[in-house]
Scaffold this motif. Structure first.
Motif, PDB file in Angstrom:
ATOM      1  N   VAL A   1       0.896  -1.168  -0.069  1.00 42.63           N
ATOM      2  CA  VAL A   1      -0.028  -0.070  -0.006  1.00 42.63           C
ATOM      3  C   VAL A   1       0.884   1.389   0.114  1.00 42.63           C
ATOM      4  N   VAL A   2       0.750   1.988  -1.002  1.00 47.71           N
ATOM      5  CA  VAL A   2       1.628   3.423  -0.982  1.00 47.71           C
ATOM      6  C   VAL A   2       0.416   4.373  -0.704  1.00 47.71           C
ATOM      7  N   ASN A   3       0.831   4.977   0.448  1.00 48.69           N
ATOM      8  CA  ASN A   3      -0.157   6.262   0.741  1.00 48.69           C
ATOM      9  C   ASN A   3       0.502   7.575   0.075  1.00 48.69           C
ATOM     10  N   SER A   4      -0.042   7.830  -1.226  1.00 46.92           N
ATOM     11  CA  SER A   4       0.563   9.051  -1.974  1.00 46.92           C
ATOM     12  C   SER A   4      -0.325  10.300  -2.028  1.00 46.92           C
ATOM     13  N   ALA A   5      -1.552  10.050  -1.645  1.00 46.96           N
ATOM     14  CA  ALA A   5      -2.551  11.085  -1.930  1.00 46.96           C
ATOM     15  C   ALA A   5      -2.401  12.206  -0.781  1.00 46.96           C
ATOM     16  N   GLY A   6      -2.186  13.298  -1.141  1.00 50.32           N
ATOM     17  CA  GLY A   6      -1.869  14.316  -0.232  1.00 50.32           C
ATOM     18  C   GLY A   6      -2.094  15.858  -0.926  1.00 50.32           C
ATOM     19  N   ILE A   7      -2.577  16.881   0.081  1.00 52.35           N
ATOM     20  CA  ILE A   7      -2.657  18.277  -0.484  1.00 52.35           C
ATOM     21  C   ILE A   7      -1.674  19.236   0.186  1.00 52.35           C
ATOM     22  N   MET A   8      -1.195  20.334  -0.358  1.00 52.09           N
ATOM     23  CA  MET A   8      -0.253  21.392   0.031  1.00 52.09           C
ATOM     24  C   MET A   8      -1.135  22.699   0.034  1.00 52.09           C
ATOM     25  N   ARG A   9      -1.068  23.376   0.925  1.00 51.51           N
ATOM     26  CA  ARG A   9      -1.377  24.911   1.038  1.00 51.51           C
ATOM     27  C   ARG A   9      -0.034  25.385   1.906  1.00 51.51           C
ATOM     28  N   LEU A  10       0.258  26.817   1.423  1.00 53.10           N
ATOM     29  CA  LEU A  10       1.403  27.380   2.120  1.00 53.10           C
ATOM     30  C   LEU A  10       1.018  28.801   2.356  1.00 53.10           C
ATOM     31  N   GLY A  11       1.610  29.318   3.437  1.00 56.29           N
ATOM     32  CA  GLY A  11       1.427  30.497   4.112  1.00 56.29           C
ATOM     33  C   GLY A  11       2.178  30.657   5.459  1.00 56.29           C
TER      34      GLY A  11
END
Length: 244
Positions: free
Chosen positions: A87-97
């Motif tokens: 199982v490869v957990n690759s899902a992700g999101i990024m927000r910067l600030g």
């Protein structure tokens, strides 16, 4: 280790590192389940590329933070391919600030996908992965860099690392490895979004290789952990060209 009859689930596999990982594991001989959140077209392209190369794959839509959808993802995998080995957990999101100005709504979205999503998927993986299998979670090298504006994202990946190391110990005696892969800057749509060319060039030169990573650079390490690397367990592997 032969991967000919092994089965992998890759979350976030419609684009970027997840897609590269799915293609690489299929090339290694694994049957691959391509998970995606909403972009069915891109997920279909990943499946088509695997099938055109002679591999076996199908796509399943699931929000990784939704425990019912993730359970259905694993059930579909077992029905179609007979079990789960990686199982490869690759899902992700990024927000910067900047932390002082950061939107709490964005903060909650990041942690819903990156932390809760990893936890939910890892929970099902712990229940389903067969002996000799592997769970691989995606972290980030930026956590060690302590770069301004990355506080929320880095915090979410710190949680991913903590879960990975603890789960490795909780699966004692089952011959299942659990590791985190921490990429440096990788040339994906995910990374390039919102950055001007000067910023991209500056970031590329942070490592002594003086280039951005490519999705295949990360997929290569994922392939190693999913296959022959049976003595690497409970570790965070930094894949960043020497940035740290």
């Amino acid at each position: 280790m032969s991967n000919k009859t092994r089965v992998a689930i890759v979350t976030g596999a419609s684009r970027g590192i997840g897609k590269a990982a799915a293609l690489r594991l299929a090339r290694d001989g694994m049957s691959v389940v391509v998970n995606y959140a909403g972009n069915a077209t891109e997920a279909g392209k990943t499946v088509a590329a695997i099938q055109e190369a002679g591999g076996r794959a199908f796509a399943v839509q699931a929000d990784v933070a939704d425990e019912t959808a993730v359970a259905a993802l694993f059930d579909a995998t077992v029905r179609e391919f007979g079990g789960v080995d990686a199982v490869v957990n690759s899902a992700g999101i990024m927000r910067l600030g900047l932390l002082a100005e950061f939107s709490l709504s964005d903060f909650d979205q990041i942690h819903r996908t990156n932390v809760r999503g990893t936890f939910v998927v890892a929970q099902q993986a712990a229940r389903h992965v067969r002996s000799g299998g592997a769970i691989i979670n995606l972290s980030t090298s930026v956590e060690r860099q302590a770069l301004p504006t990355y506080a929320a994202y880095a915090a979410s990946k710190g949680a991913v690392e903590a879960m990975s190391l603890i789960l490795a110990r909780e699966l004692r005696g089952r011959d299942i490895t659990v590791n985190a892969v921490a990429p440096g800057p990788v040339e994906t749509e995910f990374f390039l979004s919102g950055k001007d060319p000067a910023t991209v060039e500056r970031i590329a030169k942070l490592n002594p290789m003086e280039r951005l990573g490519q999705p295949n650079d990360i997929a290569e390490v994922i392939s190693f952990l999913a296959g022959p690397a049976r003595w690497i367990n409970g570790q965070v592997l930094y894949v960043n060209g020497g940035m740290n």
